[in-house]
Design a protein around this motif. Sequence first.
Motif, PDB file in Angstrom:
ATOM      1  N   MET A 505       0.850  -1.190   0.000  1.00 27.86           N
ATOM      2  CA  MET A 505       0.000   0.000   0.000  1.00 27.86           C
ATOM      3  C   MET A 505       0.893   1.249   0.000  1.00 27.86           C
ATOM      4  O   MET A 505       1.967   1.244   0.598  1.00 27.86           O
ATOM      5  N   LYS A 506       0.453   2.288  -0.684  1.00 28.78           N
ATOM      6  CA  LYS A 506       1.179   3.558  -0.681  1.00 28.78           C
ATOM      7  C   LYS A 506       0.185   4.692  -0.421  1.00 28.78           C
ATOM      8  O   LYS A 506      -0.914   4.706  -0.991  1.00 28.78           O
ATOM      9  N   ILE A 507       0.589   5.602   0.460  1.00 27.91           N
ATOM     10  CA  ILE A 507      -0.253   6.756   0.778  1.00 27.91           C
ATOM     11  C   ILE A 507       0.179   7.928  -0.084  1.00 27.91           C
ATOM     12  O   ILE A 507       1.361   8.276  -0.163  1.00 27.91           O
ATOM     13  N   ILE A 508      -0.788   8.560  -0.763  1.00 39.13           N
ATOM     14  CA  ILE A 508      -0.528   9.638  -1.717  1.00 39.13           C
ATOM     15  C   ILE A 508      -1.108  10.938  -1.167  1.00 39.13           C
ATOM     16  O   ILE A 508      -2.252  10.973  -0.689  1.00 39.13           O
ATOM     17  N   ASP A 509      -0.313  12.021  -1.247  1.00 42.71           N
ATOM     18  CA  ASP A 509      -0.826  13.332  -0.810  1.00 42.71           C
ATOM     19  C   ASP A 509      -1.992  13.770  -1.693  1.00 42.71           C
ATOM     20  O   ASP A 509      -3.067  14.128  -1.217  1.00 42.71           O
ATOM     21  N   ASN A 510      -1.748  13.771  -2.984  1.00 39.95           N
ATOM     22  CA  ASN A 510      -2.770  14.113  -3.973  1.00 39.95           C
ATOM     23  C   ASN A 510      -2.540  13.272  -5.216  1.00 39.95           C
ATOM     24  O   ASN A 510      -1.407  12.916  -5.537  1.00 39.95           O
ATOM     25  N   TRP A 511      -3.612  12.971  -5.928  1.00 43.14           N
ATOM     26  CA  TRP A 511      -3.459  12.190  -7.144  1.00 43.14           C
ATOM     27  C   TRP A 511      -2.688  12.992  -8.191  1.00 43.14           C
ATOM     28  O   TRP A 511      -3.027  14.149  -8.463  1.00 43.14           O
ATOM     29  N   PRO A 512      -1.657  12.420  -8.809  1.00 43.18           N
ATOM     30  CA  PRO A 512      -1.017  13.090  -9.952  1.00 43.18           C
ATOM     31  C   PRO A 512      -1.977  13.064 -11.137  1.00 43.18           C
ATOM     32  O   PRO A 512      -2.629  12.049 -11.390  1.00 43.18           O
ATOM     33  N   LEU A 513      -2.072  14.201 -11.832  1.00 47.97           N
ATOM     34  CA  LEU A 513      -3.045  14.308 -12.914  1.00 47.97           C
ATOM     35  C   LEU A 513      -2.369  14.549 -14.260  1.00 47.97           C
ATOM     36  O   LEU A 513      -1.295  15.152 -14.338  1.00 47.97           O
ATOM     37  N   THR A 514      -3.015  14.059 -15.314  1.00 47.08           N
ATOM     38  CA  THR A 514      -2.555  14.333 -16.673  1.00 47.08           C
ATOM     39  C   THR A 514      -3.050  15.701 -17.094  1.00 47.08           C
ATOM     40  O   THR A 514      -3.813  16.368 -16.384  1.00 47.08           O
ATOM     41  N   ALA A 515      -2.648  16.096 -18.295  1.00 46.81           N
ATOM     42  CA  ALA A 515      -3.055  17.414 -18.805  1.00 46.81           C
ATOM     43  C   ALA A 515      -4.563  17.515 -18.976  1.00 46.81           C
ATOM     44  O   ALA A 515      -5.136  18.608 -18.945  1.00 46.81           O
ATOM     45  N   THR A 516      -5.209  16.393 -19.164  1.00 46.90           N
ATOM     46  CA  THR A 516      -6.658  16.395 -19.352  1.00 46.90           C
ATOM     47  C   THR A 516      -7.413  16.179 -18.046  1.00 46.90           C
ATOM     48  O   THR A 516      -8.627  15.995 -18.057  1.00 46.90           O
ATOM     49  N   GLY A 517      -6.679  16.161 -16.911  1.00 46.84           N
ATOM     50  CA  GLY A 517      -7.331  16.061 -15.618  1.00 46.84           C
ATOM     51  C   GLY A 517      -7.574  14.646 -15.134  1.00 46.84           C
ATOM     52  O   GLY A 517      -8.213  14.447 -14.099  1.00 46.84           O
ATOM     53  N   LYS A 518      -7.070  13.648 -15.852  1.00 51.92           N
ATOM     54  CA  LYS A 518      -7.227  12.263 -15.421  1.00 51.92           C
ATOM     55  C   LYS A 518      -6.101  11.877 -14.460  1.00 51.92           C
ATOM     56  O   LYS A 518      -5.000  12.443 -14.517  1.00 51.92           O
ATOM     57  N   ILE A 519      -6.375  10.911 -13.585  1.00 52.46           N
ATOM     58  CA  ILE A 519      -5.333  10.419 -12.693  1.00 52.46           C
ATOM     59  C   ILE A 519      -4.240   9.762 -13.525  1.00 52.46           C
ATOM     60  O   ILE A 519      -4.509   8.904 -14.361  1.00 52.46           O
ATOM     61  N   ASP A 520      -3.003  10.184 -13.306  1.00 46.39           N
ATOM     62  CA  ASP A 520      -1.861   9.699 -14.075  1.00 46.39           C
ATOM     63  C   ASP A 520      -1.309   8.434 -13.416  1.00 46.39           C
ATOM     64  O   ASP A 520      -0.481   8.497 -12.502  1.00 46.39           O
ATOM     65  N   ARG A 521      -1.775   7.305 -13.854  1.00 42.87           N
ATOM     66  CA  ARG A 521      -1.381   6.024 -13.260  1.00 42.87           C
ATOM     67  C   ARG A 521       0.098   5.732 -13.502  1.00 42.87           C
ATOM     68  O   ARG A 521       0.759   5.094 -12.680  1.00 42.87           O
ATOM     69  N   LYS A 522       0.611   6.192 -14.628  1.00 41.31           N
ATOM     70  CA  LYS A 522       2.025   5.977 -14.922  1.00 41.31           C
ATOM     71  C   LYS A 522       2.907   6.641 -13.869  1.00 41.31           C
ATOM     72  O   LYS A 522       3.893   6.065 -13.406  1.00 41.31           O
ATOM     73  N   ARG A 523       2.556   7.857 -13.475  1.00 42.21           N
ATOM     74  CA  ARG A 523       3.335   8.555 -12.453  1.00 42.21           C
ATOM     75  C   ARG A 523       3.187   7.889 -11.089  1.00 42.21           C
ATOM     76  O   ARG A 523       4.126   7.885 -10.287  1.00 42.21           O
ATOM     77  N   LEU A 524       2.017   7.327 -10.813  1.00 41.26           N
ATOM     78  CA  LEU A 524       1.848   6.571  -9.568  1.00 41.26           C
ATOM     79  C   LEU A 524       2.861   5.430  -9.502  1.00 41.26           C
ATOM     80  O   LEU A 524       3.472   5.184  -8.461  1.00 41.26           O
TER      81      LEU A 524
END
Length: 530
Positions: A505-524
Amino acid sequence: MNIELKEKLEKFYDEQVWPHMTLGEFIEDCAKKYRDKIALVDGVVELSYQELNRKACHYANGLLKAGFKKGDRIVLQLPNCHEFVIILFAMFKIGVIPVLSLPAHRKNEIKGILEKSGAKAYIAKDKYLGFSYVDMIREVREELNIDFEVYILGDNQGYKNFYKLNDKDYSSQYIDIDYKEMALLMLSSGTTGSPKMIPMKHCELICSAIAIGSALNYSDATIYLMALSLSHKFVLSYPGIIGVFYHGAKCVISMTPSPDEIIYNIEEHNISTMALVPALASLCMDFLEFEKINISSLKIIQVGGSVLEYNKAFEIEKSFGCIISQLYGMTEGLVMCTRFDDNMDTRLNTQGKPVSIGDSVKIVDEFGEEVNTGDYGELLIRGPYTMYEYYGGMNDVNNSILDKELYFRTGDRARKLSNENYQIAGRVKEMIIKGGEKIIPSELENLLLKNKKISEVQVVGVPDEILGEKICVCILEKDKNLMFSEIVQTLKETGIAEFKIPDCMKIIDNWPLTATGKIDRKRLIENYGN
């Protein structure tokens, strides 16, 4: 769907590629040609081709006497054993459709499989690796409002005894089955409670087995170790036992996919070939470091199920002392593999070429246009054993899986090299491959959100040296009081398969987002270790 093109393709397959034979006729033919040669070894049990065919006839008789008829579906959830092979060919003989479930599937998956398939029966072993299938199916029957028979191999605990289907006296009935009819239903990778089921014809399964067996130089001297589950197409017909039987060779069953059993079987039975996923190959290599066992009989190992890095491929060849054949294949269809006589760079760095004259491949960009040789894009496939649609009226899915030329969209990223071989680089889709088993993140996310302590969640696959990928659950800082053990317990209570349980499990401060506002799973994934 372009029906005119489909008919044109299938006319070519029928005239040039498909064997005009059902799998029931196939095993009859093998029994006539190879007679007393040993076909199957399961511990102390050895069955010749004639004995295997005769037992399949007996069980076919028993199924008919029990009231099953052509077109009925039966879910098989058996570990590798000779009874599995016998009942499989028994069903092929009379047109009853096996629905192949993995031993690792649990209540959530089995409920979906039974409902979607409309199965008339369920066959399982009483226990395997400490898990009680009798207890599980009892819970399933209580929760499902459908009627089906239950046959148990072992302590049946009130259910029907599997061995009672062995009817030596019942007179056989002729069942008219066409080689182009559906032979079985196999589950798509990443099966959830609402499974995607793939219909496979008799001729398609035989066709793929013959083509891959030919590419890998199978012969009557081949001795094949069934290390992975027979419910995987990899072990059934890529080339698997069908390819082994076609050549009159011998198949040895490994009851479990444990490294010690695999390695000792190689020595005891002079195994010449087997199929492994990369994670299991790694475990076997670790075992070989501490055990001095003679495995010199090995000539070639098929490795598939997830992308194999060059260094790992090199280690496998060095550790096992044999050639590897990298294989890329989907349950939905088409196989490509490296050949025995390919040079080292091709073997270790590519997934080879398609195996059948009917196979067709193209690689396209995000607009559906074919890319140049050497450029990456999405892999699209078409051929004599590649499906057109999933079973069970899945119109929403089926409408999106083919392009206008009836190529199946794999969701995998690949490129074609100048030497005509292909490299698979990963997945366009977000599926996680853990130890060769495939997991759909959205399934776990939806189940986890039932826990009121979780406000938002993302499930991603992160790199792992042993498993290829492991499952990481990402939650937000505001949910940090949630313990990882609670996440595991939440999922276990749903009855999902053990291989789908998260590893970290990993705790995230805020979801990283793509330019279109989607959660950037690659950056996760990239930030997993930070």
